[in-house]
Write an enzyme that holds these catalytic residues in place. Structure first.
Site, PDB file in Angstrom:
ATOM      1  N   HIS A 188     -24.358 -47.965   1.727  1.00  0.00           N
ATOM      2  CA  HIS A 188     -24.196 -47.098   2.890  1.00  0.00           C
ATOM      3  C   HIS A 188     -25.315 -46.069   2.834  1.00  0.00           C
ATOM      4  O   HIS A 188     -25.414 -45.304   1.878  1.00  0.00           O
ATOM      5  CB  HIS A 188     -22.817 -46.424   2.872  1.00  0.00           C
ATOM      6  CG  HIS A 188     -21.694 -47.385   3.086  1.00  0.00           C
ATOM      7  ND1 HIS A 188     -20.468 -47.268   2.456  1.00  0.00           N
ATOM      8  CD2 HIS A 188     -21.615 -48.503   3.864  1.00  0.00           C
ATOM      9  CE1 HIS A 188     -19.690 -48.268   2.846  1.00  0.00           C
ATOM     10  NE2 HIS A 188     -20.347 -49.015   3.696  1.00  0.00           N
ATOM     11  N   GLU A 215     -17.198 -44.967  -6.795  1.00  0.00           N
ATOM     12  CA  GLU A 215     -17.344 -43.791  -5.933  1.00  0.00           C
ATOM     13  C   GLU A 215     -17.671 -42.620  -6.864  1.00  0.00           C
ATOM     14  O   GLU A 215     -16.848 -42.236  -7.695  1.00  0.00           O
ATOM     15  CB  GLU A 215     -16.051 -43.538  -5.172  1.00  0.00           C
ATOM     16  CG  GLU A 215     -15.607 -44.694  -4.286  1.00  0.00           C
ATOM     17  CD  GLU A 215     -16.338 -44.730  -2.952  1.00  0.00           C
ATOM     18  OE1 GLU A 215     -17.110 -43.772  -2.673  1.00  0.00           O
ATOM     19  OE2 GLU A 215     -16.126 -45.690  -2.191  1.00  0.00           O
ATOM     20  N   HIS A 239     -21.217 -45.924  -4.604  1.00  0.00           N
ATOM     21  CA  HIS A 239     -20.925 -45.311  -3.311  1.00  0.00           C
ATOM     22  C   HIS A 239     -20.671 -43.818  -3.498  1.00  0.00           C
ATOM     23  O   HIS A 239     -20.759 -43.288  -4.610  1.00  0.00           O
ATOM     24  CB  HIS A 239     -19.689 -45.966  -2.678  1.00  0.00           C
ATOM     25  CG  HIS A 239     -19.935 -47.333  -2.138  1.00  0.00           C
ATOM     26  ND1 HIS A 239     -19.880 -47.631  -0.799  1.00  0.00           N
ATOM     27  CD2 HIS A 239     -20.250 -48.497  -2.761  1.00  0.00           C
ATOM     28  CE1 HIS A 239     -20.142 -48.911  -0.613  1.00  0.00           C
ATOM     29  NE2 HIS A 239     -20.364 -49.468  -1.801  1.00  0.00           N
ATOM     30  N   GLU A 253     -24.818 -42.435   1.787  1.00  0.00           N
ATOM     31  CA  GLU A 253     -24.245 -42.193   0.464  1.00  0.00           C
ATOM     32  C   GLU A 253     -25.389 -42.273  -0.532  1.00  0.00           C
ATOM     33  O   GLU A 253     -25.672 -43.319  -1.121  1.00  0.00           O
ATOM     34  CB  GLU A 253     -23.118 -43.175   0.187  1.00  0.00           C
ATOM     35  CG  GLU A 253     -21.962 -42.980   1.169  1.00  0.00           C
ATOM     36  CD  GLU A 253     -20.863 -44.026   1.061  1.00  0.00           C
ATOM     37  OE1 GLU A 253     -20.814 -44.734   0.024  1.00  0.00           O
ATOM     38  OE2 GLU A 253     -20.055 -44.132   1.997  1.00  0.00           O
TER      39      GLU A 253
END
Length: 439
Positions: free
Chosen positions: A76, A274, A183, A79
């Protein structure tokens, strides 16, 4: 550019645009050609190269017994922390090779592939905002982490974006064993499955894979090596995650995700990491994020040595491709098979396991082995298999079409409709039983 000036370049802990990142990767490859190899796996929609730097004792080619590992960042575009940390990781590994025992053993025992940015177009269009979505998608406005073939849904009519096709092609050229996808927007280690068709995999709100014990171990390895992730509540606006980990589907269902695709079709166990509450945090926060994640990134890489590995050979001692290697009690949607070098890798926790190997024209072999904890020794257990020729004729173990040739989405007619896991399992068991009756 000298090695020292390369390292100074990254000490600034800033966000480097695509041209700066490309120049850094080319310079580090030119400066350290013995342990690095730089290549592009394809291009983005706007024509930016998807650069991968390979690090290891033999970076230009695979060597038998040396597992392939990869990190992917910036899927992404907004990110951005993963992109920064992977460049920092390259700097850390290359600057400490031969002087730091851990780094040296990591690069001597595995071949490490790093794709700092899978979505450079999205990154270039991003705004430096914490939680907004500007730059998340690729140039065509597509979320790349919803664009892969899905084991639980038919997606044959979906067009694969250039960046996704590049990764799918990449997975066919290397036999990756372990991977992580970086991410931002939370602090948690997420593991497969990300999706479900509400079949037998759905248990208590979680979508459980056959290798769930290994995935939980891998996720906890990262979370407990991270300075904060294991606490489970690092972000003020995020839910609490026990041990800092989550089953992907339990968090939220995600069709077309990259980690499920890696696991089901590429035999590569992948996590989604994440790593920051803020997707595009101020540069002043980057040193702290690197310090929090560095030990976890290194510890996770070492887990590529879990389990068992080996070469399957025919009755003449020749390595064979596509021999089916199964672990009793683990009915994978697509059975794990030997690669073009006759090699197999199975990530397993310490314990006793029964391994079954099937190959056309040869007797099915079943071995019980005891697997130690490989990461401490920087090597999985080596268990080579020499098959015996069978006097009875037998046909190849036919795998479902979607296991052997995943849908690239170039044309709607390129691939058959994907089947749910229960159908895959039934077909596989039936065909293996037929093979046993004939052998």
């Amino acid at each position: 550019m000298s090695l020292s000036s390369l390292f100074v370049f990254l000490e600034k802990f800033g966000y480097h645009n695509s041209m700066e990142m490309e120049q850094y990767l080319k310079d580090i490859n030119r400066t350290l050609p013995d342990i690095t190899h730089l290549h592009s796996i394809g291009q983005s929609v706007e024509g930016r190269e998807l650069w991968v730097l390979i690090l290891g004792q033999h970076p230009r080619e695979h060597r038998t017994g040396i597992p392939e590992f990869k990190y992917v960042g910036n899927m992404h575009g907004n990110e951005a922390v993963g992109r920064v940390l992977l460049l920092q990781l390259i700097d850390y590994l290359t600057s400490r090779y031969l002087s730091d025992p851990l780094v040296t053993r990591l690069l001597n025992s595995s071949r490490v592939h790093i794709l700092p940015s899978m979505n450079p177009d999205g990154f270039e269009s991003s705004a430096r905002e914490c939680m907004y979505t500007k730059g998340r998608y690729n140039k065509n406005g597509v979320d790349l982490n919803r664009n892969f073939p899905d084991a639980f849904e038919s997606t044959t009519d979906q067009k694969r974006e250039k960046e996704v096709r590049a990764v799918m092609d990449w997975l066919q050229t290397e036999s990756f064993v372990l991977s992580a996808n970086l991410h931002g927007g939370a602090v948690v280690a997420s593991y497969p499955y990300d999706n479900s068709n509400r079949g037998s995999e759905l248990q208590g709100g979680l979508s459980i894979s056959p290798d769930d014990d290994v995935f939980v171990h891998l996720a906890k390895t990262y979370s407990y090596s991270h300075s904060e992730m294991h606490s489970g509540n690092s972000c003020y606006d995020s839910q609490d995650f026990s041990h800092g980990i989550t089953n992907g589907y339990h968090w939220y269902p995600l069709p077309g995700g990259m980690q499920d695709y890696n696991y089901v079709w590429a035999q590569c166990l992948e996590l989604t990491l994440e790593i920051s509450c803020c997707k595009y945090p101020p540069e002043a926060q980057l040193p702290g994020l690197w310090a929090a994640n560095k030990p976890a990134l290194l510890a996770y890489m070492q887990q590529v040595h879990l389990g068992v590995k080996g070469v399957v050979m025919d009755s003449y001692g020749k390595p064979v491709q596509n021999a089916v290697v199964e672990v009793a009690g683990r009915r994978n949607v697509c059975p794990f098979r030997t690669d073009r070098n006759g090699e197999y890798y199975r990530l397993l926790l310490p314990g006793n396991y029964t391994i079954k190997v099937t190959y056309p024209g040869h007797k099915t072999l079943t071995h019980t082995i005891r697997v130690p904890y490989g990461p401490d020794a920087f090597s999985a257990l080596t268990h080579n298999v020499l098959l015996q020729h069978s006097d009875y004729s037998s046909t190849a173990t036919q795998l479902p079409q979607s296991c052997t040739t995943p849908d690239l989405g170039i044309q709607e007619s390129d691939s058959a409709t994907l089947l749910p896991p229960s159908v895959f399992t039934a077909l596989t068991l039936f065909l293996l039983q037929r093979l046993l009756m004939l052998s």
